[in-house]
Design a protein around this motif. Structure first.
Motif, short mmCIF file in Angstrom:
data_model
loop_
_atom_site.label_atom_id
_atom_site.label_comp_id
_atom_site.label_asym_id
_atom_site.label_seq_id
_atom_site.Cartn_x
_atom_site.Cartn_y
_atom_site.Cartn_z
N GLU A 81 -76.16 74.20 -68.12
CA GLU A 81 -75.16 75.36 -68.65
C GLU A 81 -74.90 76.31 -67.75
OE1 GLU A 81 -73.60 77.78 -71.95
OE2 GLU A 81 -74.01 75.67 -71.87
N ASP A 82 -75.53 76.54 -66.77
CA ASP A 82 -74.98 77.28 -65.58
C ASP A 82 -73.89 76.92 -64.95
OD1 ASP A 82 -77.43 79.04 -66.02
OD2 ASP A 82 -78.57 77.94 -64.58
N VAL A 83 -74.08 75.58 -64.66
CA VAL A 83 -72.71 75.01 -63.91
C VAL A 83 -71.59 74.98 -65.09
CG1 VAL A 83 -71.94 72.50 -63.29
CG2 VAL A 83 -74.53 73.23 -62.55
N ARG A 84 -71.84 74.71 -66.28
CA ARG A 84 -70.67 74.79 -67.10
C ARG A 84 -70.17 76.21 -67.11
NH1 ARG A 84 -69.29 77.30 -71.34
NH2 ARG A 84 -71.23 78.23 -71.73
N MET A 85 -70.87 77.27 -67.28
CA MET A 85 -70.34 78.72 -67.13
C MET A 85 -69.55 78.94 -66.01
SD MET A 85 -73.07 81.01 -68.98
CE MET A 85 -74.68 80.63 -68.13
N LEU A 86 -70.10 78.41 -64.67
CA LEU A 86 -69.58 78.54 -63.31
C LEU A 86 -68.06 78.11 -63.40
CD1 LEU A 86 -72.29 78.00 -61.11
CD2 LEU A 86 -71.17 80.20 -61.10
N TYR A 87 -68.16 76.81 -63.77
CA TYR A 87 -66.69 76.01 -64.05
C TYR A 87 -65.75 76.76 -64.89
CZ TYR A 87 -67.64 71.80 -61.14
OH TYR A 87 -67.95 70.97 -60.10
N THR A 88 -66.39 77.19 -66.14
CA THR A 88 -65.29 77.94 -66.88
C THR A 88 -64.74 79.43 -66.31
OG1 THR A 88 -67.00 78.97 -68.05
CG2 THR A 88 -66.10 77.09 -69.00
N TYR A 89 -65.64 80.10 -65.45
CA TYR A 89 -65.30 81.18 -64.76
C TYR A 89 -64.32 80.95 -63.69
CZ TYR A 89 -65.38 85.48 -62.20
OH TYR A 89 -65.11 86.57 -61.27
N LYS A 90 -64.59 79.62 -62.70
CA LYS A 90 -63.82 79.56 -61.78
C LYS A 90 -62.45 79.11 -62.03
CE LYS A 90 -62.95 78.72 -57.48
NZ LYS A 90 -62.30 79.84 -56.66
N ASN A 91 -62.32 78.16 -63.17
CA ASN A 91 -61.04 77.79 -63.53
C ASN A 91 -60.24 78.90 -64.38
OD1 ASN A 91 -61.44 75.26 -62.71
ND2 ASN A 91 -62.42 74.59 -64.59
N GLY A 92 -60.74 80.06 -64.66
CA GLY A 92 -60.05 81.07 -65.25
C GLY A 92 -60.09 81.13 -66.63
N ASP A 93 -61.00 80.33 -67.30
CA ASP A 93 -61.26 80.26 -68.89
C ASP A 93 -61.64 81.29 -69.38
OD1 ASP A 93 -59.59 77.80 -68.38
OD2 ASP A 93 -61.48 76.69 -68.40
N VAL A 94 -62.33 81.81 -68.77
CA VAL A 94 -63.46 82.96 -69.39
C VAL A 94 -63.51 84.25 -68.26
CG1 VAL A 94 -65.50 81.95 -68.67
CG2 VAL A 94 -65.44 83.59 -70.61
N SER A 95 -63.40 85.44 -68.71
CA SER A 95 -63.57 86.44 -67.53
C SER A 95 -65.07 86.61 -67.28
CB SER A 95 -62.98 87.77 -68.28
OG SER A 95 -64.05 88.18 -69.45
N GLY A 96 -65.23 87.35 -66.46
CA GLY A 96 -66.91 87.73 -66.08
C GLY A 96 -67.43 88.63 -67.03
N ASP A 97 -66.68 89.37 -67.58
CA ASP A 97 -67.12 90.22 -68.75
C ASP A 97 -67.63 89.55 -69.72
OD1 ASP A 97 -66.82 92.79 -67.33
OD2 ASP A 97 -64.97 93.17 -68.05
N ASP A 98 -67.02 88.56 -70.29
CA ASP A 98 -67.03 87.49 -71.44
C ASP A 98 -68.38 87.05 -70.99
OD1 ASP A 98 -65.00 88.40 -72.90
OD2 ASP A 98 -63.44 86.80 -72.31
N LEU A 99 -68.56 86.29 -69.73
CA LEU A 99 -69.61 85.50 -69.19
C LEU A 99 -71.17 86.60 -69.66
CD1 LEU A 99 -68.64 83.10 -66.65
CD2 LEU A 99 -69.77 82.60 -68.94
N ARG A 100 -70.68 87.58 -69.02
CA ARG A 100 -71.85 88.37 -69.10
C ARG A 100 -72.46 88.77 -70.46
NH1 ARG A 100 -69.68 90.52 -64.55
NH2 ARG A 100 -68.30 91.81 -65.30
N ARG A 101 -71.53 88.99 -71.34
CA ARG A 101 -71.66 89.03 -72.76
C ARG A 101 -72.70 87.86 -73.27
NH1 ARG A 101 -67.33 92.44 -72.87
NH2 ARG A 101 -65.68 91.01 -73.20
N GLU A 102 -72.12 86.51 -73.09
CA GLU A 102 -72.68 85.56 -73.37
C GLU A 102 -73.93 85.22 -72.86
OE1 GLU A 102 -71.78 80.91 -72.84
OE2 GLU A 102 -70.35 81.96 -72.70
N ILE A 103 -74.33 85.80 -71.77
CA ILE A 103 -75.39 85.46 -70.97
C ILE A 103 -76.54 86.58 -71.75
CG2 ILE A 103 -76.94 86.02 -68.95
CD1 ILE A 103 -74.45 84.89 -67.47
N LEU A 104 -76.01 87.71 -72.10
CA LEU A 104 -76.94 88.92 -72.53
C LEU A 104 -77.07 88.76 -73.95
CD1 LEU A 104 -75.79 91.71 -70.07
CD2 LEU A 104 -77.86 90.42 -70.08
N GLY A 105 -76.36 87.83 -74.91
CA GLY A 105 -76.37 87.59 -75.99
C GLY A 105 -75.65 88.65 -76.83
#
Length: 108
Positions: A81-105
């Protein structure tokens, strides 16, 4: 205006003219927008927009492998799941803010 301070900013005349023209169409001006930016810096305690280079020097795989190696050095393995999130961020599919929200629920 009580208790104000003068702020001088250097920019090209061309950029100033272009920005001023756009802001005039929006019903505002450079001074108001700079004040908005300053307030947002205070509120967010950071730059209120993403600052990044337009083109990365690393491929997505290289970037993920670098993070994986850094984490492994600290005895912290990445989950799939960590690797999936890194790829989605690196590919520009999701913003850092969106990932933080996902991680923090969904917490802000």
């Amino acid at each position: 205006m009580a208790n104000t301070s003068l702020l001088q900013v250097r920019t090209s005349a061309e950029d100033k003219e272009k920005a001023s023209a756009i802001l005039e169409k929006l019903g505002t001006n450079l001074s108001a927008v700079v004040n908005m930016l300053i307030k947002q810096i205070i509120i967010t305690e950071g730059i209120p927009f993403e600052v990044k280079m337009s083109r990365s020097v690393y491929s997505a795989e290289e970037a993920v492998n670098e993070v994986r190696a850094t984490m492994a050095f600290e005895d912290m393995d990445l989950t799939e799941e960590d690797v999936r999130m890194l790829y989605t961020y690196k590919n520009g599919d999701v913003s850092g803010d969106d990932l933080r929200r996902e991680i923090l629920g969904g917490a802000k």
